[in-house]
Design an enzyme around this catalytic site. Sequence first.
Site, PDB file in Angstrom:
ATOM      1  N   CYS A   7       0.847  -1.203   0.000  1.00 48.17           N
ATOM      2  CA  CYS A   7       0.000   0.000   0.000  1.00 48.17           C
ATOM      3  C   CYS A   7       0.883   1.253   0.000  1.00 48.17           C
ATOM      4  O   CYS A   7       0.544   2.253  -0.636  1.00 48.17           O
ATOM      5  CB  CYS A   7      -0.937  -0.003   1.196  1.00 48.17           C
ATOM      6  SG  CYS A   7      -2.375  -1.090   1.006  1.00 48.17           S
ATOM      7  N   ASP A  30      10.542  -6.506  -8.894  1.00 53.30           N
ATOM      8  CA  ASP A  30      10.848  -7.038  -7.578  1.00 53.30           C
ATOM      9  C   ASP A  30      12.238  -6.563  -7.150  1.00 53.30           C
ATOM     10  O   ASP A  30      13.185  -6.553  -7.938  1.00 53.30           O
ATOM     11  CB  ASP A  30      10.801  -8.579  -7.625  1.00 53.30           C
ATOM     12  CG  ASP A  30      10.724  -9.185  -6.232  1.00 53.30           C
ATOM     13  OD1 ASP A  30       9.669  -9.755  -5.887  1.00 53.30           O
ATOM     14  OD2 ASP A  30      11.721  -9.069  -5.479  1.00 53.30           O
ATOM     15  N   HIS A  96      -0.179  -8.395   0.945  1.00 54.12           N
ATOM     16  CA  HIS A  96      -1.026  -7.627   0.021  1.00 54.12           C
ATOM     17  C   HIS A  96      -0.949  -8.455  -1.252  1.00 54.12           C
ATOM     18  O   HIS A  96       0.139  -8.632  -1.816  1.00 54.12           O
ATOM     19  CB  HIS A  96      -0.458  -6.213  -0.168  1.00 54.12           C
ATOM     20  CG  HIS A  96      -1.245  -5.334  -1.100  1.00 54.12           C
ATOM     21  ND1 HIS A  96      -1.705  -4.082  -0.740  1.00 54.12           N
ATOM     22  CD2 HIS A  96      -1.639  -5.518  -2.382  1.00 54.12           C
ATOM     23  CE1 HIS A  96      -2.355  -3.533  -1.762  1.00 54.12           C
ATOM     24  NE2 HIS A  96      -2.322  -4.405  -2.781  1.00 54.12           N
ATOM     25  N   HIS A  98      -0.463 -10.316  -4.497  1.00 51.73           N
ATOM     26  CA  HIS A  98       0.376  -9.952  -5.644  1.00 51.73           C
ATOM     27  C   HIS A  98       0.640 -11.168  -6.500  1.00 51.73           C
ATOM     28  O   HIS A  98       0.704 -12.294  -6.010  1.00 51.73           O
ATOM     29  CB  HIS A  98       1.686  -9.317  -5.188  1.00 51.73           C
ATOM     30  CG  HIS A  98       2.448 -10.119  -4.174  1.00 51.73           C
ATOM     31  ND1 HIS A  98       2.120 -10.134  -2.840  1.00 51.73           N
ATOM     32  CD2 HIS A  98       3.496 -10.946  -4.305  1.00 51.73           C
ATOM     33  CE1 HIS A  98       2.951 -10.932  -2.184  1.00 51.73           C
ATOM     34  NE2 HIS A  98       3.795 -11.450  -3.048  1.00 51.73           N
ATOM     35  N   HIS A 100       3.400 -12.732  -9.213  1.00 52.15           N
ATOM     36  CA  HIS A 100       4.763 -12.605  -9.734  1.00 52.15           C
ATOM     37  C   HIS A 100       4.738 -12.962 -11.225  1.00 52.15           C
ATOM     38  O   HIS A 100       4.172 -13.991 -11.607  1.00 52.15           O
ATOM     39  CB  HIS A 100       5.704 -13.598  -9.042  1.00 52.15           C
ATOM     40  CG  HIS A 100       5.848 -13.421  -7.560  1.00 52.15           C
ATOM     41  ND1 HIS A 100       7.007 -12.926  -6.984  1.00 52.15           N
ATOM     42  CD2 HIS A 100       5.007 -13.690  -6.527  1.00 52.15           C
ATOM     43  CE1 HIS A 100       6.867 -12.909  -5.664  1.00 52.15           C
ATOM     44  NE2 HIS A 100       5.659 -13.372  -5.358  1.00 52.15           N
TER      45      HIS A 100
HETATM   46  P1  5GP Z   1       5.977 -13.075  -1.594  1.00 52.28           P
HETATM   47  O1  5GP Z   1       7.071 -13.934  -1.033  1.00 52.28           O
HETATM   48  O2  5GP Z   1       5.178 -12.386  -0.527  1.00 52.28           O
HETATM   49  O3  5GP Z   1       5.134 -13.808  -2.593  1.00 52.28           O
HETATM   50  O4  5GP Z   1       6.710 -11.977  -2.459  1.00 52.28           O
HETATM   51  C1  5GP Z   1       7.056 -10.724  -1.968  1.00 52.28           C
HETATM   52  C2  5GP Z   1       8.068 -10.166  -2.930  1.00 52.28           C
HETATM   53  O5  5GP Z   1       8.198  -8.796  -2.665  1.00 52.28           O
HETATM   54  C3  5GP Z   1       9.465 -10.790  -2.789  1.00 52.28           C
HETATM   55  O6  5GP Z   1       9.850 -11.381  -4.032  1.00 52.28           O
HETATM   56  C4  5GP Z   1      10.352  -9.604  -2.406  1.00 52.28           C
HETATM   57  O7  5GP Z   1      11.617  -9.637  -3.018  1.00 52.28           O
HETATM   58  C5  5GP Z   1       9.528  -8.417  -2.868  1.00 52.28           C
HETATM   59  N1  5GP Z   1       9.737  -7.215  -2.088  1.00 52.28           N
HETATM   60  C6  5GP Z   1       9.791  -7.107  -0.725  1.00 52.28           C
HETATM   61  N2  5GP Z   1       9.959  -5.832  -0.359  1.00 52.28           N
HETATM   62  C7  5GP Z   1       9.997  -5.110  -1.520  1.00 52.28           C
HETATM   63  C8  5GP Z   1      10.148  -3.712  -1.793  1.00 52.28           C
HETATM   64  O8  5GP Z   1      10.270  -2.857  -0.897  1.00 52.28           O
HETATM   65  N3  5GP Z   1      10.159  -3.319  -3.089  1.00 52.28           N
HETATM   66  C9  5GP Z   1      10.028  -4.228  -4.119  1.00 52.28           C
HETATM   67  N4  5GP Z   1      10.051  -3.750  -5.361  1.00 52.28           N
HETATM   68  N5  5GP Z   1       9.870  -5.560  -3.888  1.00 52.28           N
HETATM   69  C10 5GP Z   1       9.861  -5.980  -2.612  1.00 52.28           C
HETATM   70 ZN    ZN Z   2      -1.802  -3.310   1.175  1.00 52.93          ZN
END
Ligand code: 5GP
Ligand code: ZN
Length: 109
Positions: A7, A30, A96, A98, A100
């Site tokens: 957010c 990412d 939140h 998302h 990939h």
């Molecule tokens: P999840 O593991 O929740 O599916 O993926 C979260 C993703 O967010 C991870 O691949 C991580 O590298 C990415 N991520 C975490 N913090 C940030 C950030 O501050 N900026 C960006 N661009 N990506 C982030």
């Molecule tokens: Zn959010």
Amino acid sequence: MSNCLFCKIIDGTIPSDKVYEDGDVLAFRDIHPKAPVHVLVIPRQHVATLTDAQDPELLGMLMDRVRMIADKVLNLTAGYRIVINVREGGGQEVFHLHLHILSGKKLPF
Ligand code: 5GP
Ligand code: ZN
């Protein structure tokens, strides 16, 4: 959600490398890419995880936008992978919703 990382990316409090945005979604690179192309697509609406996304229209909109971003914005003509991690057991770290988009190398299953 004031304490939600994504957010904060949506409201600009935290900067991001944006590749696409419209009234419904934001797509950005990412910060720790797991492939040469690694883009996250998030709804502007805060939904913590896939289980909480009860609206089929939201899910349809996300899938439609993700393939448009992969095919038309990123031009991933060779193909790509879409991943949604669901809760801790699925590797979800940011709560939140998302999707990939991964591409650019041979991806292990
Ligand atoms: P999840 O593991 O929740 O599916 O993926 C979260 C993703 O967010 C991870 O691949 C991580 O590298 C990415 N991520 C975490 N913090 C940030 C950030 O501050 N900026 C960006 N661009 N990506 C982030
Ligand atoms: Zn959010």
